[in-house]
Design a protein around this motif. Structure first.
Motif, PDB file in Angstrom:
ATOM      1  N   UNK A  59       0.671  -1.141  -0.198  1.00 24.71           N
ATOM      2  CA  UNK A  59       0.021  -0.055   0.140  1.00 24.71           C
ATOM      3  C   UNK A  59       0.996   1.564  -0.060  1.00 24.71           C
ATOM      4  N   UNK A  60       1.771   1.156   1.841  1.00 23.82           N
ATOM      5  CA  UNK A  60       3.120   2.460   0.828  1.00 23.82           C
ATOM      6  C   UNK A  60       4.549   2.159   1.210  1.00 23.82           C
ATOM      7  N   UNK A  61       5.133   2.908   1.025  1.00 27.62           N
ATOM      8  CA  UNK A  61       6.782   2.411   1.481  1.00 27.62           C
ATOM      9  C   UNK A  61       6.879   2.371   3.046  1.00 27.62           C
ATOM     10  N   UNK A  62       6.699   1.243   3.643  1.00 30.09           N
ATOM     11  CA  UNK A  62       6.957   1.635   5.497  1.00 30.09           C
ATOM     12  C   UNK A  62       8.031   0.732   5.596  1.00 30.09           C
ATOM     13  N   UNK A  63       8.696   0.663   6.328  1.00 32.83           N
ATOM     14  CA  UNK A  63       9.893  -0.374   7.902  1.00 32.83           C
ATOM     15  C   UNK A  63       8.884  -1.291   8.820  1.00 32.83           C
ATOM     16  N   UNK A  64       9.749  -2.430   8.431  1.00 33.81           N
ATOM     17  CA  UNK A  64       9.316  -3.248   9.321  1.00 33.81           C
ATOM     18  C   UNK A  64      10.904  -2.818  10.490  1.00 33.81           C
ATOM     19  N   UNK A  65      10.665  -4.414  11.838  1.00 32.85           N
ATOM     20  CA  UNK A  65      12.056  -3.903  12.094  1.00 32.85           C
ATOM     21  C   UNK A  65      12.231  -5.592  12.945  1.00 32.85           C
ATOM     22  N   UNK A  66      13.971  -5.697  12.716  1.00 34.52           N
ATOM     23  CA  UNK A  66      13.970  -7.043  13.193  1.00 34.52           C
ATOM     24  C   UNK A  66      14.498  -6.492  15.054  1.00 34.52           C
ATOM     25  N   UNK A  67      15.064  -7.665  15.334  1.00 39.10           N
ATOM     26  CA  UNK A  67      15.528  -7.491  16.715  1.00 39.10           C
ATOM     27  C   UNK A  67      16.220  -9.251  16.372  1.00 39.10           C
ATOM     28  N   UNK A  68      17.631  -8.840  17.307  1.00 41.97           N
ATOM     29  CA  UNK A  68      19.080 -10.224  16.845  1.00 41.97           C
ATOM     30  C   UNK A  68      18.589 -11.143  18.603  1.00 41.97           C
ATOM     31  N   UNK A  69      19.106 -11.719  18.543  1.00 39.89           N
ATOM     32  CA  UNK A  69      18.681 -13.028  19.542  1.00 39.89           C
ATOM     33  C   UNK A  69      19.494 -12.218  21.467  1.00 39.89           C
ATOM     34  N   UNK A  70      20.380 -11.160  21.163  1.00 39.07           N
ATOM     35  CA  UNK A  70      20.943 -10.805  22.469  1.00 39.07           C
ATOM     36  C   UNK A  70      19.451  -9.855  22.846  1.00 39.07           C
ATOM     37  N   UNK A  71      19.206  -8.969  22.199  1.00 36.59           N
ATOM     38  CA  UNK A  71      18.201  -8.199  22.371  1.00 36.59           C
ATOM     39  C   UNK A  71      16.621  -9.537  23.485  1.00 36.59           C
ATOM     40  N   UNK A  72      16.940 -10.459  23.679  1.00 37.25           N
ATOM     41  CA  UNK A  72      15.460 -11.342  23.923  1.00 37.25           C
ATOM     42  C   UNK A  72      16.078 -11.865  25.748  1.00 37.25           C
ATOM     43  N   UNK A  73      15.028 -12.192  26.403  1.00 32.89           N
ATOM     44  CA  UNK A  73      14.960 -12.976  27.532  1.00 32.89           C
ATOM     45  C   UNK A  73      14.311 -14.210  27.651  1.00 32.89           C
ATOM     46  N   UNK A  74      14.429 -15.014  27.946  1.00 35.37           N
ATOM     47  CA  UNK A  74      13.744 -15.828  28.195  1.00 35.37           C
ATOM     48  C   UNK A  74      12.339 -16.220  29.071  1.00 35.37           C
ATOM     49  N   UNK A  75      11.367 -17.016  29.140  1.00 35.77           N
ATOM     50  CA  UNK A  75       9.794 -16.859  28.808  1.00 35.77           C
ATOM     51  C   UNK A  75       9.438 -18.104  29.130  1.00 35.77           C
ATOM     52  N   UNK A  76       8.612 -19.099  30.282  1.00 34.54           N
ATOM     53  CA  UNK A  76       8.273 -20.313  30.860  1.00 34.54           C
ATOM     54  C   UNK A  76       7.799 -21.184  29.022  1.00 34.54           C
ATOM     55  N   UNK A  77       8.410 -20.339  28.460  1.00 35.22           N
ATOM     56  CA  UNK A  77       7.883 -21.388  27.477  1.00 35.22           C
ATOM     57  C   UNK A  77       9.099 -21.377  26.025  1.00 35.22           C
ATOM     58  N   UNK A  78       9.663 -21.093  26.830  1.00 32.72           N
ATOM     59  CA  UNK A  78      11.192 -21.019  25.888  1.00 32.72           C
ATOM     60  C   UNK A  78      10.935 -22.192  24.938  1.00 32.72           C
TER      61      UNK A  78
END
Length: 279
Positions: free
Chosen positions: A87-106
């Motif tokens: 529809x129009x030009x836009x961006x999306x965003x990635x995050x590296x694994x170093x930006x994450x933390x585990x949950x109980x569903x890991x």
């Protein structure tokens, strides 16, 4: 603060100029790109511009749903162009694994490393998928040979694109034969460099700077895309086959470990916990 689309475009264009400046800039880019080899070339460029040390990137929803990982507060996303949105030009965003933390569903993230004991099977995989190899006793030489084979098999369509778009580049005055010679050698070297780097092999020990410095002739956006896109496509083929083999070997090792645990009643708890593996 999120980056504006116009600023992202300028960043992308500037980074293209930087990575094609000389062989060092190009190989720095390849070392970064090989870690996220399944992404589009444009995404690789944007990741290199913002987070060259990123090892595994996904969007927030994928980290959440696939692996039960949440993004740490104040983490800064990696802006890339969203080509799936028309529809129009836009961006999306990635995050590296170093930006994450585990949950109980890991769930474990399948990031693999190539151990020395896997090399024979990997060489067999390269031979089975990409034809006869010049050297079947050394993994680095096998990668170089396989890269040459797969580039030879796939270069014709890519070369047509380069010949069409080389106007205004340093390749413009070369005839078709010399353009092909330069293109094939640099494309093969780039594929091999990415693959060796992903296997934690020092590619500089095996690939000539004389070949790599030809990157400076791909000094327009069109010619660099004509090199970068096939380098990405072909590297994905080679690294993808290596990945499948390594993960299969890791699964076999893990099953053996589990079986050994069941039969090793006299082991201490510490002995058992130390029997881990890295995906």
């Amino acid at each position: 603060m999120a980056i504006r689309y116009e600023d992202a475009t300028k960043l992308y264009q500037q980074t293209l100029k930087e990575i094609s400046h000389d062989e060092t800039s190009w190989t720095d880019f390849l070392k970064s790109a090989c870690r996220n080899y399944r992404l589009p070339f444009a995404d690789m460029v944007m990741i290199y511009a913002q987070r060259p040390d990123a090892t595994a990137v996904l969007e927030i929803e994928d980290w959440n749903k696939r692996y039960g990982l949440w993004i740490k507060p104040k983490s800064k996303g990696i802006a890339v162009f969203d080509s799936s949105y028309n529809n129009y030009a836009r961006l999306k965003y990635y995050f590296d694994i170093s930006d994450t933390r585990q949950t109980r569903f890991y769930r474990p993230v399948p990031i693999w490393e190539l151990k020395e004991e896997y090399e024979e099977e990997v060489i067999n995989t390269l031979k089975d998928n990409f034809g006869p190899l010049d050297n079947e006793n050394d993994l680095a030489q096998a990668v170089l040979s396989a890269s040459g084979n797969v580039v030879e098999d796939n270069i014709s369509d890519y070369l047509k694109e380069l010949l069409y778009c080389k106007t205004d580049s340093f390749l413009e005055d070369l005839d078709e034969q010399n353009t092909e010679i330069i293109y094939k050698s640099l494309l093969t070297a780039s594929v091999a460099y990415m693959t060796l780097s992903r296997c934690d092999i020092n590619a500089d020990d095996y690939i000539s700077n004389d070949i790599l410095r030809q990157i400076a002739q791909f000094n327009t956006r069109e010619t660099l895309n004509a090199l970068g896109i096939p380098a990405k496509d072909i590297s994905q083929m080679v690294i993808g086959e290596i990945r499948k083999t390594v993960l299969s070997l890791i699964r076999d090792e893990n099953r053996t470990i589990v079986d050994n645990k069941k039969n090793s009643y006299n082991k201490t708890e510490k002995d058992i916990n130390d029997e881990s593996y890295l995906l």
